[in-house]
Write an enzyme that holds these catalytic residues in place. Sequence first.
Site, PDB file in Angstrom:
ATOM      1  N   CYS A  42       0.834  -1.208   0.000  1.00  0.00           N
ATOM      2  CA  CYS A  42       0.000   0.000   0.000  1.00  0.00           C
ATOM      3  C   CYS A  42       0.865   1.251   0.000  1.00  0.00           C
ATOM      4  O   CYS A  42       0.670   2.159  -0.812  1.00  0.00           O
ATOM      5  CB  CYS A  42      -0.933  -0.027   1.207  1.00  0.00           C
ATOM      6  SG  CYS A  42      -1.915   1.454   1.339  1.00  0.00           S
ATOM      7  N   CYS A  47      -1.664   1.787  -3.039  1.00  0.00           N
ATOM      8  CA  CYS A  47      -2.624   2.869  -2.810  1.00  0.00           C
ATOM      9  C   CYS A  47      -2.003   4.265  -2.784  1.00  0.00           C
ATOM     10  O   CYS A  47      -2.491   5.172  -3.459  1.00  0.00           O
ATOM     11  CB  CYS A  47      -3.344   2.694  -1.470  1.00  0.00           C
ATOM     12  SG  CYS A  47      -3.417   1.030  -0.832  1.00  0.00           S
ATOM     13  N   LYS A  50      -0.019   5.464  -5.989  1.00  0.00           N
ATOM     14  CA  LYS A  50      -1.031   5.532  -7.046  1.00  0.00           C
ATOM     15  C   LYS A  50      -1.908   6.769  -6.873  1.00  0.00           C
ATOM     16  O   LYS A  50      -2.178   7.490  -7.829  1.00  0.00           O
ATOM     17  CB  LYS A  50      -1.888   4.261  -6.997  1.00  0.00           C
ATOM     18  CG  LYS A  50      -3.042   4.285  -7.952  1.00  0.00           C
ATOM     19  CD  LYS A  50      -4.089   3.280  -7.573  1.00  0.00           C
ATOM     20  CE  LYS A  50      -4.933   3.766  -6.405  1.00  0.00           C
ATOM     21  NZ  LYS A  50      -5.907   2.746  -5.981  1.00  0.00           N
ATOM     22  N   TYR A 176      -9.330  -3.209 -11.426  1.00  0.00           N
ATOM     23  CA  TYR A 176      -9.277  -1.818 -10.993  1.00  0.00           C
ATOM     24  C   TYR A 176      -7.883  -1.220 -11.145  1.00  0.00           C
ATOM     25  O   TYR A 176      -7.737  -0.045 -11.507  1.00  0.00           O
ATOM     26  CB  TYR A 176      -9.851  -1.644  -9.581  1.00  0.00           C
ATOM     27  CG  TYR A 176      -8.911  -1.947  -8.446  1.00  0.00           C
ATOM     28  CD1 TYR A 176      -8.139  -0.941  -7.870  1.00  0.00           C
ATOM     29  CD2 TYR A 176      -8.797  -3.224  -7.911  1.00  0.00           C
ATOM     30  CE1 TYR A 176      -7.275  -1.207  -6.814  1.00  0.00           C
ATOM     31  CE2 TYR A 176      -7.945  -3.497  -6.859  1.00  0.00           C
ATOM     32  CZ  TYR A 176      -7.183  -2.488  -6.318  1.00  0.00           C
ATOM     33  OH  TYR A 176      -6.334  -2.756  -5.278  1.00  0.00           O
ATOM     34  N   GLU A 180      -7.284   2.061 -13.469  1.00  0.00           N
ATOM     35  CA  GLU A 180      -6.804   3.305 -12.839  1.00  0.00           C
ATOM     36  C   GLU A 180      -5.577   3.851 -13.562  1.00  0.00           C
ATOM     37  O   GLU A 180      -5.506   5.045 -13.894  1.00  0.00           O
ATOM     38  CB  GLU A 180      -6.465   3.035 -11.360  1.00  0.00           C
ATOM     39  CG  GLU A 180      -7.703   2.842 -10.518  1.00  0.00           C
ATOM     40  CD  GLU A 180      -7.422   2.516  -9.060  1.00  0.00           C
ATOM     41  OE1 GLU A 180      -8.301   2.737  -8.218  1.00  0.00           O
ATOM     42  OE2 GLU A 180      -6.307   2.035  -8.747  1.00  0.00           O
ATOM     43  N   HIS A 433     -27.618  21.195  -0.822  1.00  0.00           N
ATOM     44  CA  HIS A 433     -27.722  21.755  -2.167  1.00  0.00           C
ATOM     45  C   HIS A 433     -26.776  22.932  -2.357  1.00  0.00           C
ATOM     46  O   HIS A 433     -26.624  23.725  -1.428  1.00  0.00           O
ATOM     47  CB  HIS A 433     -29.170  22.216  -2.394  1.00  0.00           C
ATOM     48  CG  HIS A 433     -29.416  22.713  -3.771  1.00  0.00           C
ATOM     49  ND1 HIS A 433     -29.448  21.870  -4.863  1.00  0.00           N
ATOM     50  CD2 HIS A 433     -29.614  23.974  -4.233  1.00  0.00           C
ATOM     51  CE1 HIS A 433     -29.678  22.600  -5.949  1.00  0.00           C
ATOM     52  NE2 HIS A 433     -29.777  23.868  -5.590  1.00  0.00           N
ATOM     53  N   GLU A 438     -26.412  15.025  -3.358  1.00  0.00           N
ATOM     54  CA  GLU A 438     -27.830  15.200  -3.010  1.00  0.00           C
ATOM     55  C   GLU A 438     -28.726  14.315  -3.883  1.00  0.00           C
ATOM     56  O   GLU A 438     -29.839  13.960  -3.496  1.00  0.00           O
ATOM     57  CB  GLU A 438     -28.255  16.664  -3.114  1.00  0.00           C
ATOM     58  CG  GLU A 438     -28.309  17.212  -4.517  1.00  0.00           C
ATOM     59  CD  GLU A 438     -28.761  18.675  -4.565  1.00  0.00           C
ATOM     60  OE1 GLU A 438     -29.792  18.990  -3.944  1.00  0.00           O
ATOM     61  OE2 GLU A 438     -28.085  19.500  -5.217  1.00  0.00           O
TER      62      GLU A 438
HETATM   63  C1  LIG Z   1      -1.166  -0.718  -7.707  1.00  0.00           C
HETATM   64  C2  LIG Z   1      -1.998  -1.051  -6.494  1.00  0.00           C
HETATM   65  C3  LIG Z   1      -2.941  -0.156  -6.069  1.00  0.00           C
HETATM   66  C4  LIG Z   1      -3.703  -0.436  -4.943  1.00  0.00           C
HETATM   67  N1  LIG Z   1      -4.638   0.487  -4.557  1.00  0.00           N
HETATM   68  C5  LIG Z   1      -5.382   0.249  -3.465  1.00  0.00           C
HETATM   69  C6  LIG Z   1      -6.323   1.219  -3.032  1.00  0.00           C
HETATM   70  O1  LIG Z   1      -6.493   2.274  -3.632  1.00  0.00           O
HETATM   71  N2  LIG Z   1      -7.038   0.941  -1.913  1.00  0.00           N
HETATM   72  C7  LIG Z   1      -6.873  -0.220  -1.220  1.00  0.00           C
HETATM   73  O2  LIG Z   1      -7.539  -0.401  -0.204  1.00  0.00           O
HETATM   74  N3  LIG Z   1      -5.995  -1.160  -1.623  1.00  0.00           N
HETATM   75  C8  LIG Z   1      -5.235  -0.954  -2.721  1.00  0.00           C
HETATM   76  N4  LIG Z   1      -4.324  -1.884  -3.118  1.00  0.00           N
HETATM   77  C9  LIG Z   1      -4.243  -3.174  -2.381  1.00  0.00           C
HETATM   78  C10 LIG Z   1      -3.418  -3.031  -1.098  1.00  0.00           C
HETATM   79  O3  LIG Z   1      -2.162  -2.473  -1.394  1.00  0.00           O
HETATM   80  C11 LIG Z   1      -3.247  -4.404  -0.456  1.00  0.00           C
HETATM   81  O4  LIG Z   1      -4.517  -4.998  -0.294  1.00  0.00           O
HETATM   82  C12 LIG Z   1      -2.584  -4.314   0.911  1.00  0.00           C
HETATM   83  O5  LIG Z   1      -1.320  -3.708   0.810  1.00  0.00           O
HETATM   84  C13 LIG Z   1      -2.439  -5.716   1.519  1.00  0.00           C
HETATM   85  O6  LIG Z   1      -1.751  -5.653   2.736  1.00  0.00           O
HETATM   86  P1  LIG Z   1      -1.000  -6.931   3.284  1.00  0.00           P
HETATM   87  O7  LIG Z   1      -0.520  -6.573   4.656  1.00  0.00           O
HETATM   88  O8  LIG Z   1      -1.820  -8.135   3.131  1.00  0.00           O
HETATM   89  O9  LIG Z   1       0.254  -7.153   2.315  1.00  0.00           O
HETATM   90  P2  LIG Z   1       1.430  -6.200   1.869  1.00  0.00           P
HETATM   91  O10 LIG Z   1       1.100  -4.775   2.101  1.00  0.00           O
HETATM   92  O11 LIG Z   1       1.794  -6.622   0.517  1.00  0.00           O
HETATM   93  O12 LIG Z   1       2.609  -6.542   2.874  1.00  0.00           O
HETATM   94  C14 LIG Z   1       3.274  -7.776   2.856  1.00  0.00           C
HETATM   95  C15 LIG Z   1       4.689  -7.558   3.352  1.00  0.00           C
HETATM   96  O13 LIG Z   1       5.280  -8.838   3.591  1.00  0.00           O
HETATM   97  C16 LIG Z   1       6.645  -8.758   3.246  1.00  0.00           C
HETATM   98  N5  LIG Z   1       7.131 -10.129   3.030  1.00  0.00           N
HETATM   99  C17 LIG Z   1       6.741 -11.005   2.058  1.00  0.00           C
HETATM  100  N6  LIG Z   1       7.378 -12.184   2.236  1.00  0.00           N
HETATM  101  C18 LIG Z   1       8.166 -12.051   3.317  1.00  0.00           C
HETATM  102  C19 LIG Z   1       9.068 -12.921   4.007  1.00  0.00           C
HETATM  103  N7  LIG Z   1       9.286 -14.164   3.612  1.00  0.00           N
HETATM  104  N8  LIG Z   1       9.730 -12.438   5.091  1.00  0.00           N
HETATM  105  C20 LIG Z   1       9.533 -11.158   5.522  1.00  0.00           C
HETATM  106  N9  LIG Z   1       8.703 -10.291   4.910  1.00  0.00           N
HETATM  107  C21 LIG Z   1       8.016 -10.730   3.842  1.00  0.00           C
HETATM  108  C22 LIG Z   1       6.645  -7.889   1.988  1.00  0.00           C
HETATM  109  O14 LIG Z   1       7.922  -7.312   1.774  1.00  0.00           O
HETATM  110  C23 LIG Z   1       5.576  -6.855   2.330  1.00  0.00           C
HETATM  111  O15 LIG Z   1       6.136  -5.694   2.903  1.00  0.00           O
HETATM  112  C24 LIG Z   1      -3.516  -1.644  -4.221  1.00  0.00           C
HETATM  113  C25 LIG Z   1      -2.552  -2.556  -4.646  1.00  0.00           C
HETATM  114  C26 LIG Z   1      -1.799  -2.273  -5.773  1.00  0.00           C
HETATM  115  C27 LIG Z   1      -0.755  -3.259  -6.226  1.00  0.00           C
END
Ligand SMILES: Cc1cc2nc3c(=O)[nH]c(=O)nc-3n(C[C@H](O)[C@H](O)[C@H](O)COP(=O)(O)OP(=O)(O)OC[C@H]3O[C@@H](n4cnc5c(N)ncnc54)[C@H](O)[C@@H]3O)c2cc1C
Length: 452
Positions: A42, A47, A50, A176, A180, A433, A438
């Site tokens: 994110c 997010c 972007k 999406y 976008e 309004h 609205e």
């Molecule tokens: C281009 C794009 C736009 C988006 N826009 C939106 C939006 O507008 N609104 C919205 O709500 N969501 C949006 N999302 C989705 C959102 O980013 C994800 O749903 C969210 O980040 C998921 O969080 P998470 O904690 O599951 O995983 P992540 O945020 O991906 O975090 C996972 C972490 O785990 C770490 N990791 C992985 N494997 C290991 C390992 N073996 N050891 C240690 N660390 C590890 C990674 O480095 C990473 O930092 C977007 C995604 C993308 C790609």
Amino acid sequence: MIQHFDLITIGGGSGGVAASRRAAVHGARVAVIEKAHFGGTCVHRGCIPKKLLMYASQFQNGFDLAGAFGWSVGPAQFSMSDWQDAKTAELLRLESIYRDMLQNAKVEIIRGAAEVISAKRVRVGDRELSCDRLLIATGGRPAMTAFPGLDQVLTSDDILNLRTVPKRFAVIGAGYIGMEFASMFAKLGSDVSVFSRGQHPLKGFDQDLRIRISQALEQAGLQLFFHAAIESVVQTKEGYMLRLQDGQSMPFDVILNATGRVPNTDHLGLEKIGLNLTPDAAISVNSYSETQVPDVYAIGDVTNRKNLTPVAIAEGRAFADTVFGGLDTPFHHDQVATAVFTDPAIGTVGLTEAQAIERGATVIYASQFRPMATTFAKRKEYSYIKLVVDAQTDQVLGIHMLGPDAPEIIQSLAVSLRANVTKRQFDQTVAVHPTVAEEFVLMHEPVRRIPA
Ligand SMILES: Cc1cc2nc3c(=O)[nH]c(=O)nc-3n(C[C@H](O)[C@H](O)[C@H](O)COP(=O)(O)OP(=O)(O)OC[C@H]3O[C@@H](n4cnc5c(N)ncnc54)[C@H](O)[C@@H]3O)c2cc1C
């Protein structure tokens, strides 16, 4: 000596950080392991960057409209390189906030790639840690395998690191993320083409929104190729050649692979603990984010339930409240509002018309209108709003909008949906309004009843 924790979280993204902090607030001794940057997708690749690019692209609308409101505006130029430098500085600032939040909560921060040794043991480099409970929050990454050559084009991670705006820009995939970037780069000056296998973009969204966003983007000059079967992409000296199965070839400077995302479940050692994966390689969990292995949990994109930041955060907090706070907190994924930051934007919450009809008799209220600002500028742009209502109970089941500020408007309306608002209560609400929003309280006659 092996260090022991009440909870080890693998992954310091949105979900992992939220769960770790909440568990620590409940008194747990917590370690979070992150191999790249705190804040995860994110903050660094999703997010936030972007939305910063969306803000940059939106200025074009202001320049276009300004003349109609009496302004004289000189030639405007966008420097993606300047934007890039400012964005990088902002993301560094945000990452330090995430780190501080963890430190202030007394969560131990461990850097490196984690590997599971057993349900209660984790290795990071040459260090071994043990825990009572293990939380996997490793997120997802772009899928690369739909057809030959896809691994050579850019992903959303790369696109956000561009320093120039491409002239000929293609997007493969009409989810999406693809839509976008297509919309933003068109505003920034690219000639944009979108290729999708389906008949409409944004699978899973209400059909009326899907049709109208296509129309709006085509009217804005984007080329949308639906039912497109791509054979391959080949890298050339100038950029890329995209080949369709019908024999057509098209050259592009930059191609974005927006064909979907896959959960990060490989290279984690999950096979050692016999964790069940779904057919799309996600970790299978129940509404408490429990896997089938005792004391092993998973949240966020790695579970591929509803891949949004606020959902990962809510799943993480619900897990921590249940396991460490003694509060029974399952998490359900219905009534989660979401936005698509295209121009025009989309905001949506609850059931689509098709989903509501599957449940029973449904009444649809909808309105299409030209917003005041663009009408004044003599532009033919339409906003669209829609309420999906249960014919028996009058309860509003779904709220959908396409138009300016739709993401902001839908956030407020999501509260009313959560509180089981009825259509009658919409009717009893006095309008603000003149606003676009609205219109939601001014629709008195249904456009259709199903069954009629
Ligand atoms: C281009 C794009 C736009 C988006 N826009 C939106 C939006 O507008 N609104 C919205 O709500 N969501 C949006 N999302 C989705 C959102 O980013 C994800 O749903 C969210 O980040 C998921 O969080 P998470 O904690 O599951 O995983 P992540 O945020 O991906 O975090 C996972 C972490 O785990 C770490 N990791 C992985 N494997 C290991 C390992 N073996 N050891 C240690 N660390 C590890 C990674 O480095 C990473 O930092 C977007 C995604 C993308 C790609």
